[in-house]
Motif scaffolding. Structure first.
Motif, short mmCIF file in Angstrom:
data_model
loop_
_atom_site.label_atom_id
_atom_site.label_comp_id
_atom_site.label_asym_id
_atom_site.label_seq_id
_atom_site.Cartn_x
_atom_site.Cartn_y
_atom_site.Cartn_z
N ARG A 1 0.80 -1.22 0.00
CA ARG A 1 0.00 0.00 0.00
C ARG A 1 0.83 1.27 0.00
O ARG A 1 0.31 2.35 0.29
CB ARG A 1 -0.91 0.01 1.23
CG ARG A 1 -0.18 0.05 2.57
CD ARG A 1 -1.14 0.27 3.72
NE ARG A 1 -0.45 0.38 5.00
CZ ARG A 1 -0.24 -0.62 5.83
NH1 ARG A 1 -0.66 -1.84 5.51
NH2 ARG A 1 0.39 -0.44 6.97
N GLY B 27 2.52 2.78 -2.55
CA GLY B 27 2.83 3.37 -3.86
C GLY B 27 2.95 4.88 -3.82
O GLY B 27 3.78 5.47 -4.52
N ASP C 122 -10.63 6.69 -3.39
CA ASP C 122 -9.57 5.71 -3.68
C ASP C 122 -9.96 4.34 -3.13
O ASP C 122 -9.36 3.84 -2.18
CB ASP C 122 -8.25 6.18 -3.07
CG ASP C 122 -7.09 5.26 -3.42
OD1 ASP C 122 -7.14 4.64 -4.50
OD2 ASP C 122 -6.14 5.15 -2.62
N ASP D 92 -9.18 -0.10 -7.98
CA ASP D 92 -7.92 0.00 -8.71
C ASP D 92 -8.03 0.99 -9.86
O ASP D 92 -8.90 0.86 -10.73
CB ASP D 92 -7.52 -1.37 -9.26
CG ASP D 92 -7.26 -2.39 -8.16
OD1 ASP D 92 -7.09 -1.97 -7.00
OD2 ASP D 92 -7.25 -3.60 -8.46
N PHE E 223 2.24 4.29 -12.23
CA PHE E 223 1.45 3.82 -11.07
C PHE E 223 0.13 3.24 -11.53
O PHE E 223 -0.30 2.19 -11.02
CB PHE E 223 1.21 4.95 -10.08
CG PHE E 223 0.28 4.54 -8.98
CD1 PHE E 223 0.75 3.83 -7.89
CD2 PHE E 223 -1.09 4.82 -9.05
CE1 PHE E 223 -0.12 3.39 -6.89
CE2 PHE E 223 -1.96 4.40 -8.06
CZ PHE E 223 -1.47 3.68 -6.98
N TYR F 147 0.63 -0.32 -12.74
CA TYR F 147 0.85 -1.30 -11.67
C TYR F 147 -0.42 -1.49 -10.83
O TYR F 147 -0.72 -2.58 -10.37
CB TYR F 147 2.00 -0.86 -10.77
CG TYR F 147 3.36 -1.22 -11.32
CD1 TYR F 147 3.90 -2.48 -11.11
CD2 TYR F 147 4.10 -0.29 -12.04
CE1 TYR F 147 5.15 -2.81 -11.61
CE2 TYR F 147 5.34 -0.62 -12.56
CZ TYR F 147 5.86 -1.88 -12.35
OH TYR F 147 7.09 -2.21 -12.85
N ASN F 148 -1.15 -0.42 -10.62
CA ASN F 148 -2.34 -0.49 -9.77
C ASN F 148 -3.54 -1.11 -10.49
O ASN F 148 -4.31 -1.86 -9.89
CB ASN F 148 -2.69 0.92 -9.30
CG ASN F 148 -3.94 0.98 -8.45
OD1 ASN F 148 -4.88 1.69 -8.75
ND2 ASN F 148 -3.97 0.22 -7.36
N LYS G 28 0.83 -5.80 -8.20
CA LYS G 28 -0.13 -4.74 -7.90
C LYS G 28 0.30 -3.96 -6.66
O LYS G 28 0.91 -4.51 -5.73
CB LYS G 28 -1.53 -5.33 -7.68
CG LYS G 28 -2.63 -4.30 -7.52
CD LYS G 28 -3.97 -4.97 -7.34
CE LYS G 28 -4.39 -5.69 -8.59
NZ LYS G 28 -4.66 -4.74 -9.70
N PHE H 106 -1.09 -0.35 -4.13
CA PHE H 106 -2.02 0.74 -3.85
C PHE H 106 -1.23 2.01 -3.52
O PHE H 106 -0.10 1.93 -3.05
CB PHE H 106 -2.93 0.39 -2.68
CG PHE H 106 -3.85 -0.78 -2.94
CD1 PHE H 106 -4.22 -1.12 -4.22
CD2 PHE H 106 -4.34 -1.53 -1.89
CE1 PHE H 106 -5.07 -2.19 -4.47
CE2 PHE H 106 -5.19 -2.60 -2.11
CZ PHE H 106 -5.55 -2.94 -3.41
#
Length: 382
Positions: free
Chosen positions: A55, A57, A175, A178, A218, A221-222, A229, A231
């Protein structure tokens, strides 16, 4: 003058590419560290992911933005690519923006690592908001919205603090799927970056496009990476919300605002974030009506309801991000032909009707499911 414009556009384009490259290099290392130290977002009954996900990111957002932005400033100083009066006038604004951004960054990092109570969050966000308004960046004109134009400074001061804090938390609250917060933020950053460029405010245009470039890796990847993955966490969402709030205020304060739309400029810049702002307000009202705290967790956000309606997470995110882009285009067109207050009523009416439609469809779906279960039980009994 034309050469300066071209050089600034070139610098911003290069900076955007650099931010993409740096973020692509940094994110895999953050994922590795988060997994090694077991810094995960754990699944629960509100969350759809079934496995622990790193988490942190957003821990890279502020450093990358500052690093590339300072590099741009160095290039502009070295080659003297600026309008001296306007450039140096913005230095105090930029310094206090960085101060507020660092405060928000530290708040988000602590919240992701050990947690922070919402009361402490509010106090710290208030201090960060003061950094912006004390630099002179605050609302001083509503451009006809609700019938007001120029407003007293003290009212603008208070409205701006409220807007900064509400926008910061709105991005944090949205948020929950994804690619959703980063996708909506990317639309807003693109809009604000273009508007800053139209005004010749190249420092802020650079920050907008640097942040946009940083979000691209980002988002990958998210949203779509099959095995790695990550967040953004509160560090990322609070950073994005705070930056976007600053951009809203800075654009609205520009003296030649009427170049973009003849009226309702403030409504236009808010339209880029209409969905998270409207959704945050709706969710808080629903929670209070149910006797809960306005920041208590639940599944009443728009993305939760679309998923409950039967859409996949990716389709729900696509629909919301596409709707966000549509809101900007629709408001920009309508503001050339209609009064801004009429457009505001249309926006709010559209938001209410869409939510009512979704809630009714969900209730019908639940009712049909319940009837089907009852019929199956009756068949078993017989």
């Amino acid at each position: 003058m034309e050469n300066i414009k071209l050089f600034n556009i070139l610098i911003i384009a290069v900076a955007c590419v650099i931010s993409i490259i740096i973020e692509m290099m940094v994110l895999p290392r953050i994922i590795f560290i988060a997994k090694k130290k077991r810094l995960f977002d754990l699944p629960d009954k509100r969350k759809k992911h079934s496995e622990p996900i790193p988490r942190l990111g957003g821990i890279s957002f502020t450093p990358v933005i500052l690093l590339v932005s300072l590099f741009c400033l160095f290039i502009r100083f070295t080659f003297q690519i600026w309008d001296e009066e306007l450039f140096f006038f913005r230095i105090p604004e930029t310094i206090l923006l960085v101060c507020g951004l660092l405060i928000i960054y530290l708040l988000g990092a602590k919240d992701d690592l050990v947690g922070v109570s919402f009361k402490k969050k509010f106090v710290i966000q208030f201090i960060a908001s003061l950094c912006i308004v004390c630099s002179g960046v605050y609302i001083n004109n509503l451009y006809g919205l609700l019938g007001f134009y120029e407003i007293p400074n003290w009212i603008g001061f208070l409205l701006s603090i409220g807007l900064i804090m509400f926008t910061t938390n709105a991005i944090n609250l949205i948020d929950g799927a994804d690619g959703l917060a980063s996708g909506i933020s990317a639309i807003a950053l693109l809009v604000y970056g273009i508007m800053f460029s139209m005004y010749g405010m190249w420092t802020y245009a650079g920050i907008a496009f640097i942040t946009l470039g940083m979000l691209a890796p980002f988002f990958y990847y998210n949203f779509s990476h099959p095995t790695r993955k990550i967040f953004m966490g509160d560090t990322g969402s609070l950073t994005l919300g705070f930056l976007l709030a600053f951009m809203i205020l800075r654009i609205a304060k520009h003296p030649t605002a009427y170049e973009i739309v003849p009226n309702g400029l403030l409504l236009l810049v808010l339209a880029a974030l209409f969905i998270p702002l409207f959704d945050a307000f709706k969710v808080m009202v629903v929670r209070i009506a149910m006797g809960k705290g306005p920041f208590s967790p639940d599944r009443n956000h728009i993305h939760h309801k679309l998923i409950d309606l039967g859409f996949s997470k990716k389709v729900a995110v696509f629909l919301i991000v596409a709707a966000s882009a549509f809101m900007v285009v629709a408001n920009w067109i309508l503001l050339w032909y209609l009064d801004c207050n009429v457009v505001l009523l249309l926006d709010l009416g559209c938001g209410v009707l869409v939510n009512v439609f979704i809630y009714r469809r969900i209730r019908r779906k639940q009712y049909r499911k319940q009837r089907q279960q009852e019929e199956e039980l009756l068949e078993l009994d017989s």
